[in-house]
Design a protein around this motif. Structure first.
Motif, mmCIF file in Angstrom:
data_model
loop_
_atom_site.group_PDB
_atom_site.id
_atom_site.type_symbol
_atom_site.label_atom_id
_atom_site.label_comp_id
_atom_site.label_asym_id
_atom_site.label_seq_id
_atom_site.Cartn_x
_atom_site.Cartn_y
_atom_site.Cartn_z
ATOM 1 N N GLY A 40 0.792 -1.227 0.000
ATOM 2 C CA GLY A 40 0.000 0.000 0.000
ATOM 3 C C GLY A 40 0.814 1.262 0.000
ATOM 4 N N LEU A 41 2.151 1.160 -0.116
ATOM 5 C CA LEU A 41 3.000 2.349 -0.049
ATOM 6 C C LEU A 41 2.728 3.292 -1.224
ATOM 7 C CD1 LEU A 41 5.352 3.810 1.376
ATOM 8 C CD2 LEU A 41 6.917 2.486 -0.049
ATOM 9 N N ALA A 42 2.733 2.744 -2.435
ATOM 10 C CA ALA A 42 2.505 3.574 -3.622
ATOM 11 C C ALA A 42 1.110 4.192 -3.599
ATOM 12 C CB ALA A 42 2.706 2.744 -4.888
ATOM 13 N N MET A 43 0.118 3.420 -3.142
ATOM 14 C CA MET A 43 -1.247 3.936 -3.113
ATOM 15 C C MET A 43 -1.390 5.108 -2.151
ATOM 16 S SD MET A 43 -4.191 3.818 -4.402
ATOM 17 C CE MET A 43 -3.996 2.306 -5.372
ATOM 18 N N ARG A 44 -0.682 5.055 -1.029
ATOM 19 C CA ARG A 44 -0.758 6.162 -0.079
ATOM 20 C C ARG A 44 -0.130 7.429 -0.662
ATOM 21 N NH1 ARG A 44 -0.700 1.743 3.519
ATOM 22 N NH2 ARG A 44 -2.200 1.998 5.230
ATOM 23 N N PHE A 45 0.981 7.276 -1.377
ATOM 24 C CA PHE A 45 1.569 8.443 -2.035
ATOM 25 C C PHE A 45 0.622 8.986 -3.114
ATOM 26 C CE2 PHE A 45 5.838 6.969 -0.518
ATOM 27 C CZ PHE A 45 6.203 8.151 0.116
ATOM 28 N N ILE A 46 -0.051 8.097 -3.810
ATOM 29 C CA ILE A 46 -0.995 8.534 -4.847
ATOM 30 C C ILE A 46 -2.174 9.277 -4.222
ATOM 31 C CG2 ILE A 46 -2.648 7.707 -6.561
ATOM 32 C CD1 ILE A 46 -0.678 5.484 -7.242
ATOM 33 N N ILE A 47 -2.661 8.782 -3.075
ATOM 34 C CA ILE A 47 -3.784 9.450 -2.396
ATOM 35 C C ILE A 47 -3.399 10.861 -1.969
ATOM 36 C CG2 ILE A 47 -5.197 9.410 -0.303
ATOM 37 C CD1 ILE A 47 -5.234 6.364 -0.528
ATOM 38 N N ALA A 48 -2.228 10.989 -1.342
ATOM 39 C CA ALA A 48 -1.787 12.308 -0.880
ATOM 40 C C ALA A 48 -1.509 13.237 -2.054
ATOM 41 C CB ALA A 48 -0.555 12.164 0.005
ATOM 42 N N GLY A 49 -0.765 12.741 -3.056
ATOM 43 C CA GLY A 49 -0.464 13.580 -4.213
ATOM 44 C C GLY A 49 -1.697 13.936 -5.017
ATOM 45 N N GLY A 50 -2.623 12.985 -5.151
ATOM 46 C CA GLY A 50 -3.857 13.277 -5.877
ATOM 47 C C GLY A 50 -4.701 14.329 -5.189
ATOM 48 N N PHE A 51 -4.735 14.286 -3.859
ATOM 49 C CA PHE A 51 -5.503 15.298 -3.133
ATOM 50 C C PHE A 51 -4.880 16.681 -3.307
ATOM 51 C CE2 PHE A 51 -6.458 17.731 0.758
ATOM 52 C CZ PHE A 51 -7.847 17.703 0.709
ATOM 53 N N ALA A 52 -3.543 16.758 -3.239
ATOM 54 C CA ALA A 52 -2.865 18.042 -3.448
ATOM 55 C C ALA A 52 -3.132 18.564 -4.858
ATOM 56 C CB ALA A 52 -1.364 17.884 -3.207
ATOM 57 N N LEU A 53 -3.077 17.693 -5.851
ATOM 58 C CA LEU A 53 -3.344 18.108 -7.228
ATOM 59 C C LEU A 53 -4.792 18.548 -7.402
ATOM 60 C CD1 LEU A 53 -2.326 18.372 -10.129
ATOM 61 C CD2 LEU A 53 -2.952 15.968 -10.489
ATOM 62 N N LEU A 54 -5.700 17.838 -6.764
ATOM 63 C CA LEU A 54 -7.110 18.218 -6.842
ATOM 64 C C LEU A 54 -7.344 19.612 -6.257
ATOM 65 C CD1 LEU A 54 -10.066 17.458 -7.430
ATOM 66 C CD2 LEU A 54 -10.156 16.430 -5.145
ATOM 67 N N CYS A 55 -6.714 19.887 -5.109
ATOM 68 C CA CYS A 55 -6.855 21.214 -4.502
ATOM 69 C C CYS A 55 -6.303 22.301 -5.430
ATOM 70 C CB CYS A 55 -6.137 21.251 -3.153
ATOM 71 S SG CYS A 55 -6.925 20.264 -1.867
ATOM 72 N N LEU A 56 -5.184 22.032 -6.069
ATOM 73 C CA LEU A 56 -4.627 23.005 -7.012
ATOM 74 C C LEU A 56 -5.563 23.241 -8.193
ATOM 75 C CD1 LEU A 56 -0.842 22.032 -7.143
ATOM 76 C CD2 LEU A 56 -1.798 24.227 -6.397
ATOM 77 N N LEU A 57 -6.143 22.171 -8.716
ATOM 78 C CA LEU A 57 -7.029 22.305 -9.868
ATOM 79 C C LEU A 57 -8.327 23.031 -9.503
ATOM 80 C CD1 LEU A 57 -6.602 18.775 -11.516
ATOM 81 C CD2 LEU A 57 -5.557 20.949 -12.218
ATOM 82 N N VAL A 58 -8.785 22.860 -8.271
ATOM 83 C CA VAL A 58 -10.024 23.508 -7.834
ATOM 84 C C VAL A 58 -9.778 24.972 -7.467
ATOM 85 C CG1 VAL A 58 -11.785 23.491 -6.011
ATOM 86 C CG2 VAL A 58 -11.082 21.361 -7.083
ATOM 87 N N TRP A 59 -8.577 25.293 -6.998
ATOM 88 C CA TRP A 59 -8.290 26.626 -6.488
ATOM 89 C C TRP A 59 -8.474 27.710 -7.560
ATOM 90 C CZ3 TRP A 59 -8.130 30.045 -2.959
ATOM 91 C CH2 TRP A 59 -7.305 31.160 -3.055
ATOM 92 N N PHE A 60 -7.975 27.499 -8.745
ATOM 93 C CA PHE A 60 -8.036 28.537 -9.773
ATOM 94 C C PHE A 60 -9.463 28.829 -10.236
ATOM 95 C CE2 PHE A 60 -3.668 27.122 -9.804
ATOM 96 C CZ PHE A 60 -2.958 28.306 -9.926
ATOM 97 N N PRO A 61 -10.294 27.831 -10.519
ATOM 98 C CA PRO A 61 -11.703 28.152 -10.826
ATOM 99 C C PRO A 61 -12.432 28.826 -9.669
ATOM 100 C CG PRO A 61 -11.177 25.923 -11.531
ATOM 101 C CD PRO A 61 -10.017 26.400 -10.729
ATOM 102 N N LEU A 62 -12.077 28.459 -8.428
ATOM 103 C CA LEU A 62 -12.708 29.112 -7.275
ATOM 104 C C LEU A 62 -12.381 30.593 -7.228
ATOM 105 C CD1 LEU A 62 -12.419 26.661 -4.231
ATOM 106 C CD2 LEU A 62 -14.487 27.580 -5.253
#
Length: 522
Positions: free
Chosen positions: A228-250
């Protein structure tokens, strides 16, 4: 223009030290204590735990809680935040404002406190230092999640909630904080007293959230466990990327959306609850009903009487030798059942104003929904805070989801049933201005039948969430507790919605008869 935002941030950073001498000294002492606490929070845990596994569990849980608080708290409390709309009048594009606010967030006291904790955490965990690239990348990812998540939460709150409902959102945040404070204290005591206890179960779940995944991944990397090591990095990185993608339209939406200005011709002071609700039928009825509950002695007497029944039941069960589980779980659901059931005759209690609802053509579901406000305003915080105290008394904080589901389910079911019976079987009650202990004499259908039937139906419909919750309480398992929480809230919400719709249909059909019943003794 971006540089000006940074200069503004620096000015805000230094503002506490530009006050009077006394306040400046107080600011220095306060921030020094905060930074010391942040560093000690990272240094002390290795001295408390003997094994690496216990320390890993603790770091994952505490890291998830701190990072989650950094991201979620700005949604409830953001009055001191710089917001995109504040820069809408300047010659800056939405992207410039977004980059400026995002980058300048690092020049703030909360970020500096978080940074000091992160640096101390990395410096005092030799297991992490065996993998320098992963350590650096993960800690940077934690900071990115904190900055982007807090920015998105704050902007989303301002955009969706607006300034007119900001006070309600802050109140909700305060209730949640007060509710979970006893649980947090109990969890800390349990963790330090028995580090091999059930704390591991919740931590394993937190490790799969974006807030706990980075810390769990570092400990997995240090121990050589790659499951589950790679999946945890993907979860954290995906959440950070999602916040970045949402921030500009907001940011763009915040600068383009114009809030409806307040009408200067309307009085905004001295109207009590009416200032806090929009000018819509259900909202106005909510404001008026809340005003009644606060000022009318008939409602106050009913509220004071609600805790009496649980106390009597507790004494009876205690004399009978009931265990601590029954004694701790029983009072709050009974209080919430009686609180929701107290609406079963709200039409008759509101006899002097029900005619205005009928004459103005207000739909029945709006009348039913508006009258729920006092019960929900009092009952929901009582259920959440009381559930926290209940699990603290029981000494088992893992059952908190089930207890919350139980209490909220009972509250919603009782309120939904009462919403139907108040228009289906109304009976005359104490007139406004009379003594709350005086009951009118009426030769029609007795009040006893309406009261008995409504409380029996409420109790019967409350059995499903009670059954699921008790199963989870006596067979402690995280999945069962989570299911009990979701089922209790979902089932109760469905019954409440059906109660509003059915009660509204009955109200529309029998509105003239309701007026006749409420005025029969005038």
């Amino acid at each position: 223009m971006v540089a000006r935002i940074f200069r503004l941030r620096v000015a805000l950073l230094a503002a506490p030290f530009r006050e009077t001498f006394t306040r400046s000294v107080g600011a220095v002492v306060t921030f020094a204590a905060l930074f010391a606490a942040a560093v000690l929070a990272a240094i002390l845990p290795p001295r408390w735990f003997a094994s690496t596994g216990q320390l890993a569990t603790f770091d994952t849980a505490v890291g998830a809680v701190i990072l989650g608080a950094v991201v979620l708290v700005p949604f409830f409390a953001n009055r001191g935040h710089l917001e995109p709309r504040q820069f809408a009048g300047y010659p800056m594009s939405a992207s410039q404002i977004a980059f400026g606010l995002l980058g300048s967030t690092v020049i703030s006291w909360p970020f500096l406190l978080l940074l000091s904790w992160i640096i101390a955490l990395g410096a005092t965990r030799p297991e992490w230092q065996a993998h320098p690239p992963a350590l650096t990348a993960t800690l940077v990812l934690v900071l990115v999640i904190a900055v982007c998540g807090a920015r998105v939460a704050s902007a989303l709150s301002r955009l969706v909630v607006g300034s007119d409902r900001a006070g309600i959102v802050r109140a909700v945040g305060s209730v949640l904080l007060v509710a979970f404070a006893p649980v947090a204290v109990f969890v800390a005591a349990t963790t330090f007293g028995d580090a091999d206890g059930a704390f591991v179960d919740v931590t394993s779940v937190l490790s799969w959230t974006p807030f706990g995944a980075p810390f769990a991944a570092l400990w997995q990397l240090a121990s050589g466990d790659e499951s589950g090591l790679a999946m945890r990095f993907i979860i954290a990185g995906g959440f950070a990327l999602l916040c970045l993608l949402v921030w500009f339209p907001l940011v763009k939406a915040s600068n383009e959306r114009v809030e409806r200005p307040a009408d200067s011709a309307v009085a905004r002071r001295g109207l009590g609850w009416f200032e806090r609700f929009p000018a819509r039928p259900a909202s106005v009825i909510s404001a008026r009903t809340l005003t009644y509950w606060a000022r009318d002695p008939r409602y106050r007497v009913a509220l004071v009487a609600i805790p009496i029944a649980p106390i009597v039941m507790l004494l009876a069960f205690w004399v009978a030798g009931a265990g601590i589980t029954v004694l701790a779980l029983l009072p709050l659901p009974v209080m919430l059942l009686l609180l929701g059931w107290s609406l079963h005759n709200d039409v008759a209690m509101d006899s002097t104003a029900i005619w205005s609802h009928v004459a103005s053509g207000i739909r029945g579901r709006e009348d039913r929904a508006g009258r729920l406000a006092p019960v929900l305003v009092v009952g929901v915080p009582l259920a959440v805070i009381g559930s926290s105290l209940t699990v603290t008394v029981l000494g088992e904080w893992r059952i908190l989801p089930a207890v919350i589901g139980l209490n909220l389910g009972v509250l919603f079911v009782a309120a939904g049933v009462a919403s139907v019976f108040s228009v289906l079987m109304p009976y005359p009650t104490t007139r406004p201005g009379d003594s709350p202990f005086l009951q009118p004499q009426w030769s029609g259908s007795g009040s006893g039948r309406a009261q008995t039937m409504s409380i029996i139906v409420a109790m019967l419909l409350s059995l499903p969430p009670v059954w699921f919750a008790l199963n989870a309480v006596f067979d402690v398992e995280f999945t069962a507790n989570l299911w009990a929480l979701l089922f209790g809230i979902g089932y109760g919400a469905v019954v409440l919605l059906l109660g509003v719709l059915i009660g509204g249909a009955v109200f529309n059909r029998s509105a003239p008869e309701l007026i006749a019943v409420t005025q029969v003794y005038d």
